[in-house]
Scaffold this motif. Structure first.
Motif, PDB file in Angstrom:
ATOM      1  N   TRP A 163      53.128  27.561  44.710  1.00 35.25           N
ATOM      2  CA  TRP A 163      51.887  27.176  45.207  1.00 35.25           C
ATOM      3  C   TRP A 163      50.840  27.561  44.255  1.00 35.25           C
ATOM      4  N   TYR A 164      51.334  28.628  43.500  1.00 33.09           N
ATOM      5  CA  TYR A 164      50.051  29.081  42.190  1.00 33.09           C
ATOM      6  C   TYR A 164      49.447  27.957  41.740  1.00 33.09           C
ATOM      7  N   GLY A 165      50.146  27.180  40.967  1.00 34.17           N
ATOM      8  CA  GLY A 165      49.401  26.083  40.078  1.00 34.17           C
ATOM      9  C   GLY A 165      48.342  25.344  40.602  1.00 34.17           C
ATOM     10  N   VAL A 166      48.802  24.869  41.908  1.00 31.88           N
ATOM     11  CA  VAL A 166      48.033  23.961  42.601  1.00 31.88           C
ATOM     12  C   VAL A 166      46.661  24.624  43.180  1.00 31.88           C
ATOM     13  N   LEU A 167      46.827  25.854  43.818  1.00 27.31           N
ATOM     14  CA  LEU A 167      45.862  26.810  44.172  1.00 27.31           C
ATOM     15  C   LEU A 167      44.924  27.143  42.907  1.00 27.31           C
ATOM     16  N   SER A 203      42.936  15.339  43.294  1.00 28.55           N
ATOM     17  CA  SER A 203      44.096  14.474  43.806  1.00 28.55           C
ATOM     18  C   SER A 203      45.386  15.249  43.411  1.00 28.55           C
ATOM     19  N   VAL A 204      46.433  14.661  44.115  1.00 28.98           N
ATOM     20  CA  VAL A 204      47.659  14.928  43.728  1.00 28.98           C
ATOM     21  C   VAL A 204      48.015  14.721  42.089  1.00 28.98           C
ATOM     22  N   GLY A 205      47.576  13.529  41.712  1.00 30.04           N
ATOM     23  CA  GLY A 205      47.816  13.125  40.642  1.00 30.04           C
ATOM     24  C   GLY A 205      46.964  13.814  39.499  1.00 30.04           C
ATOM     25  N   GLN A 206      45.745  14.129  39.769  1.00 25.85           N
ATOM     26  CA  GLN A 206      45.030  15.097  38.847  1.00 25.85           C
ATOM     27  C   GLN A 206      45.763  16.368  38.789  1.00 25.85           C
ATOM     28  N   ILE A 207      46.106  16.834  39.749  1.00 15.29           N
ATOM     29  CA  ILE A 207      46.902  18.444  39.586  1.00 15.29           C
ATOM     30  C   ILE A 207      48.080  18.139  38.748  1.00 15.29           C
ATOM     31  N   ALA A 208      48.808  17.157  39.132  1.00 15.07           N
ATOM     32  CA  ALA A 208      50.041  16.880  38.618  1.00 15.07           C
ATOM     33  C   ALA A 208      49.834  16.688  36.898  1.00 15.07           C
ATOM     34  N   SER A 217      56.579  16.907  42.800  1.00 12.65           N
ATOM     35  CA  SER A 217      56.504  18.448  42.695  1.00 12.65           C
ATOM     36  C   SER A 217      55.075  18.845  43.335  1.00 12.65           C
ATOM     37  N   VAL A 218      53.925  18.420  43.050  1.00 11.68           N
ATOM     38  CA  VAL A 218      52.625  18.525  43.633  1.00 11.68           C
ATOM     39  C   VAL A 218      52.668  18.308  45.083  1.00 11.68           C
ATOM     40  N   SER A 219      53.339  17.126  45.070  1.00 13.14           N
ATOM     41  CA  SER A 219      53.324  16.519  46.792  1.00 13.14           C
ATOM     42  C   SER A 219      54.037  17.434  47.471  1.00 13.14           C
ATOM     43  N   GLU A 220      55.002  18.009  47.188  1.00 12.76           N
ATOM     44  CA  GLU A 220      55.923  18.970  48.052  1.00 12.76           C
ATOM     45  C   GLU A 220      55.213  20.256  48.166  1.00 12.76           C
ATOM     46  N   ALA A 221      54.719  20.747  47.126  1.00 14.55           N
ATOM     47  CA  ALA A 221      53.631  21.855  47.398  1.00 14.55           C
ATOM     48  C   ALA A 221      52.791  21.470  48.090  1.00 14.55           C
ATOM     49  N   ARG A 222      51.893  20.634  48.137  1.00 14.50           N
ATOM     50  CA  ARG A 222      50.824  20.079  49.249  1.00 14.50           C
ATOM     51  C   ARG A 222      50.892  20.351  50.329  1.00 14.50           C
ATOM     52  N   ARG A 223      52.139  19.629  50.823  1.00 13.61           N
ATOM     53  CA  ARG A 223      52.881  19.621  52.110  1.00 13.61           C
ATOM     54  C   ARG A 223      53.102  21.153  52.854  1.00 13.61           C
ATOM     55  N   SER A 224      53.364  22.078  52.141  1.00 13.04           N
ATOM     56  CA  SER A 224      53.615  23.343  52.306  1.00 13.04           C
ATOM     57  C   SER A 224      52.327  23.988  52.518  1.00 13.04           C
ATOM     58  N   LEU A 225      51.473  23.620  51.510  1.00 10.99           N
ATOM     59  CA  LEU A 225      50.071  24.514  51.422  1.00 10.99           C
ATOM     60  C   LEU A 225      49.227  23.926  52.629  1.00 10.99           C
TER      61      LEU A 225
END
Length: 171
Positions: free
Chosen positions: A47-51, A61-66, A75-83
Motif C-alpha cells: 500500500w505504501y507507494g499508492v498511499l 487515477s490508477v494510471g497516474q499512480i502506476a 499492481s496499482v489496481s490490486e492495491a487499490r482494491r484492498s485499500l
C-alpha cells in the motif's frame, strides 16, 4: 562449511538475481509487517507507494499512480482494491470527467498516514543506515535498473534464443 555455501541461492551468484531480490524484498516486507503489528496497525507494505502518491499529490487515477511508481496498472489496481476495502481510500469520479475515476484518501486514510509518519521516519533512517552498511547498494540497483531500461531481460533472452536457433539452422 561456510554460511554462504549453505545458502543455495548464493551459490549461483548472478544467476539467482531474481531469487535474491525477491528474498530481500520479502525480508524487508516481513520486518515492516512485524513493526506495524507490534504497534497495532493493520498496514500492508504494497500500500505504501499508492498511499504516498495520494498524500503527495492529492487525488490521482490508477494510471497516474502506476506511471509515477513505474509499476503495472494491475499492481496499482490490486492495491487499490484492498485499500478501498480497508476504508483507507475512496474511488470517485473525476470532477472534470465523470467517466474517469480518481483515488483519494478518506478521513481514515489521513488518520492512518498521521499515525504512520513517525514510524516511517524510523524506516527511512534505518534504510539509509543499511544502504551505507551495504556500501551504497542503491547506486548498484540504479545501475541494474538502467541496464534493464536499456535492454529488458526479455529482449536479452530472446536474442540468445534466436542466436542459438540461428546456429542450429546454419549446421
Amino acid at each position: 562449511m561456510s554460511d554462504a555455501s549453505k545458502d543455495y541461492s548464493r551459490t549461483f551468484g548472478g544467476e539467482a538475481l531474481g531469487a535474491r531480490l525477491r528474498r530481500l524484498s520479502e525480508r524487508i516486507d516481513r520486518d515492516g509487517t512485524r513493526i506495524y503489528a507490534e504497534h497495532g496497525i493493520r498496514f500492508e507494505q504494497r500500500w505504501y507507494g499508492v498511499l504516498r502518491q495520494l498524500v503527495a499529490n492529492g487525488p490521482m487515477s490508477v494510471g497516474q499512480i502506476a506511471t509515477a511508481l513505474h509499476i503495472s496498472h494491475a499492481s496499482v489496481s490490486e492495491a487499490r482494491r484492498s485499500l478501498e476495502k480497508a476504508g483507507i481510500i475512496a474511488n470517485r469520479p473525476a470532477p472534470e470527467d465523470g467517466r474517469r475515476r480518481m483515488l483519494a484518501l478518506t478521513e481514515q486514510g489521513h488518520a492512518l498516514w498521521d499515525r504512520l509518519a513517525p514510524l516511517w521516519e524510523d524506516f527511512n533512517l534505518v534504510a539509509k543506515e543499511l544502504n551505507e552498511e551495504a556500501q551504497d547498494v542503491v547506486r548498484l540497483l540504479d545501475r541494474l535498473d538502467d541496464a534493464l531500461a536499456r535492454r529488458s531481460m526479455y529482449d536479452r533472452i530472446m536474442d540468445r534464443i534466436a542466436d542459438r536457433e540461428s546456429e542450429i539452422d546454419d549446421t
